[in-house]
Design a protein around this motif. Structure first.
Motif, PDB file in Angstrom:
ATOM      1  N   ARG A  58      56.544  -7.446  10.066  1.00 36.01           N
ATOM      2  CA  ARG A  58      56.095  -8.616  10.804  1.00 36.01           C
ATOM      3  C   ARG A  58      57.276  -9.529  11.127  1.00 36.01           C
ATOM      4  O   ARG A  58      58.171  -9.651  10.299  1.00 36.01           O
ATOM      5  CB  ARG A  58      55.038  -9.387   9.985  1.00 36.01           C
ATOM      6  N   PRO A  59      57.264 -10.132  12.341  1.00 34.28           N
ATOM      7  CA  PRO A  59      56.235 -10.041  13.389  1.00 34.28           C
ATOM      8  C   PRO A  59      56.180  -8.641  13.985  1.00 34.28           C
ATOM      9  O   PRO A  59      57.192  -7.926  14.021  1.00 34.28           O
ATOM     10  CB  PRO A  59      56.670 -11.082  14.419  1.00 34.28           C
ATOM     11  N   ALA A  60      54.994  -8.273  14.440  1.00 38.22           N
ATOM     12  CA  ALA A  60      54.755  -6.953  15.002  1.00 38.22           C
ATOM     13  C   ALA A  60      54.469  -7.066  16.497  1.00 38.22           C
ATOM     14  O   ALA A  60      54.059  -8.120  16.987  1.00 38.22           O
ATOM     15  CB  ALA A  60      53.573  -6.291  14.288  1.00 38.22           C
TER      16      ALA A  60
ATOM     17  N   PHE B  28      42.182  -8.058  10.890  1.00 33.59           N
ATOM     18  CA  PHE B  28      43.228  -9.077  10.860  1.00 33.59           C
ATOM     19  C   PHE B  28      42.639 -10.437  11.267  1.00 33.59           C
ATOM     20  O   PHE B  28      42.890 -10.930  12.376  1.00 33.59           O
ATOM     21  CB  PHE B  28      44.367  -8.701  11.815  1.00 33.59           C
TER      22      PHE B  28
ATOM     23  N   LEU C 251      45.201 -13.028  12.549  1.00 34.00           N
ATOM     24  CA  LEU C 251      46.147 -12.621  13.586  1.00 34.00           C
ATOM     25  C   LEU C 251      46.443 -13.788  14.529  1.00 34.00           C
ATOM     26  O   LEU C 251      45.527 -14.485  14.975  1.00 34.00           O
ATOM     27  CB  LEU C 251      45.574 -11.437  14.375  1.00 34.00           C
TER      28      LEU C 251
ATOM     29  N   ALA D  82      53.167 -14.819  17.617  1.00 32.62           N
ATOM     30  CA  ALA D  82      54.419 -15.226  16.981  1.00 32.62           C
ATOM     31  C   ALA D  82      55.407 -15.774  18.001  1.00 32.62           C
ATOM     32  O   ALA D  82      56.457 -16.303  17.625  1.00 32.62           O
ATOM     33  CB  ALA D  82      55.043 -14.033  16.255  1.00 32.62           C
TER      34      ALA D  82
ATOM     35  N   THR E 232      51.779 -12.094  14.229  1.00 26.76           N
ATOM     36  CA  THR E 232      51.891 -12.033  12.770  1.00 26.76           C
ATOM     37  C   THR E 232      50.520 -12.375  12.192  1.00 26.76           C
ATOM     38  O   THR E 232      49.575 -12.674  12.915  1.00 26.76           O
ATOM     39  CB  THR E 232      52.975 -13.002  12.262  1.00 26.76           C
ATOM     40  N   TRP E 233      50.397 -12.304  10.865  1.00 26.76           N
ATOM     41  CA  TRP E 233      49.118 -12.600  10.194  1.00 26.76           C
ATOM     42  C   TRP E 233      49.357 -12.932   8.739  1.00 26.76           C
ATOM     43  O   TRP E 233      50.431 -12.754   8.211  1.00 26.76           O
ATOM     44  CB  TRP E 233      48.150 -11.419  10.327  1.00 26.76           C
TER      45      TRP E 233
END
Length: 386
Positions: free
Chosen positions: A117-119, A356, A359, A362, A385-386
């Motif tokens: 993350r971030p993804a 998520f 969620l 980002a 991100t989460w």
């Protein structure tokens, strides 16, 4: 470049003349009733757009301009191709695919959850999911899956690719389609390609070139449109409507209603109008459109026609539509993959939100870079991100 849900659609009004890129004129229709008439009346067809003296249509290049593509066929030629497909794409048939599509969604989410993350939602979810679904549906091997994105860039080219480069890529893609058909004739399976081969052989009279374009169109169209719609929807929901995320994850039926509204309101690309050629003088919305004219049906504007739909269409995302959406077209050329697109979007949005709940973006939504194609526009990356 603004997100697609922020596009400014002009007011729906009577048919009017507009200029095409080559300087010739076309008739633009934008009211819901007028657009629906153009799309459902057999006097408005596609084949006439591809004659030698037809005007140049902006954005129509690559596979979408092929004369053998089902979308560009009319009359008996079109019906013959459509009969080879329609049984496979009925709502009942698509409903039988729900369990394995749900399994693919969960597998994609498992892999996405394991990343750093971030993804990137595009690389981690909105692209691999529809590629995996269409690969399972059409019976594609790993090598073909790796080439899908490459072929899509040329099949839905924005016109920026050199002519020789495009011709080479499309020839390679056509060779793949022909080889896939030959393999399924030798050894049929339970995939859609095998079903199409059997149906076409039983129907008779389907040229091999048309069958190749049909398969290639399903392969690239089956993932590109879903990837585009899912990416655009998530950018809108996470960027501007995070308050709906909990309900989206808790209620699959509500996710279906929301998916339908997003399909209706967020176009696949900057709406250039769905083109048709009119065979004889025809009255539309009080205006006689002359024989031989090109007509552009502006579905995005029609989907916001205040005579049919509420003035604030994004206000209640879970409300049913007041009339059938025109996002999948209407009439003889109504999108056969509509029910599959609905199912994929519903399951993807619901299960992503359920898995998520925290969620969030980002990076600012306005910083997104866009992938451009002939008929679509989608985020290249959505950092979350989460």
């Amino acid at each position: 470049m603004p997100p697609l849900h922020r596009l400014s659609f002009g007011p729906a009004g009577p048919p009017r003349l507009v200029d095409l890129p080559d300087g010739t004129q076309a008739w633009m229709v934008s009211r819901y009733a007028d657009v629906r008439k153009v799309l459902t009346d057999s006097r408005f067809g596609r084949a006439g757009l591809h004659t030698a003296d037809a005007p140049s249509l902006s954005g129509e290049s690559g596979l979408v301009s092929s004369l053998d593509l089902i979308f560009n066929q009319d009359g008996e030629d079109h019906l013959r191709l459509r009969r080879t497909m329609r049984r496979a794409f009925t709502p009942r048939a698509v409903a039988r695919w729900r369990p394995w599509i749900a399994t693919i969604v969960e597998q994609c989410l498992d892999e996405f959850a394991d990343g750093a993350r971030p993804a990137d939602l595009v690389a981690g979810f909105t692209l691999p999911l529809p590629v995996a679904v269409v690969s399972r549906l059409m019976g594609l091997d790993a090598k073909a899956r790796e080439r899908l994105r490459h072929w899509s860039q040329y099949a839905f080219s924005d016109g920026s690719h050199p002519e020789e480069e495009m011709a080479s890529a499309l020839a390679e893609f056509a060779a793949f389609g022909a080889e896939l058909l030959a393999e399924r004739r030798r050894a049929p399976g339970d995939d859609l390609t095998s079903v199409l081969v059997t149906a076409a052989d039983e129907e008779g009279g389907v040229p091999e070139s048309q069958l190749v374009d049909l398969v290639c169109g399903l392969v690239v169209g089956g993932h590109d449109s879903t990837m585009t719609m899912l990416g655009n929807s998530l950018l809108y929901l996470l960027g501007e409507r995070p308050e709906v995320w909990p309900r989206l994850g808790a209620d699959e039926e509500a996710a279906g209603a929301l998916a339908e509204r997003l399909l209706h309101l967020i176009p696949l690309g900057d709406d250039r109008g769905t083109a048709r050629h009119v065979a004889i003088d025809t009255e539309v919305g009080g205006v006689v459109i002359p024989a031989g004219a090109v007509v552009l049906a502006e579905c995005g504007t029609a989907n916001r026609d205040p005579e049919v739909f509420p003035a604030r269409p994004f206000e209640d995302l879970f409300a049913p539509l007041a009339a059938p959406t025109l996002s999948f077209g209407a009439g003889a050329h109504y999108c056969l993959g509509a029910w599959l697109a609905r199912l994929e979007l519903q399951l993807a949005l619901h299960r992503l939100a359920a898995r998520f709940p925290g969620l969030r973006l980002a990076e600012p939504a306005d910083a997104v870079e866009w992938h451009l194609g002939t008929t679509s526009r989608s985020p290249r990356r959505i950092a979350v991100t989460w």
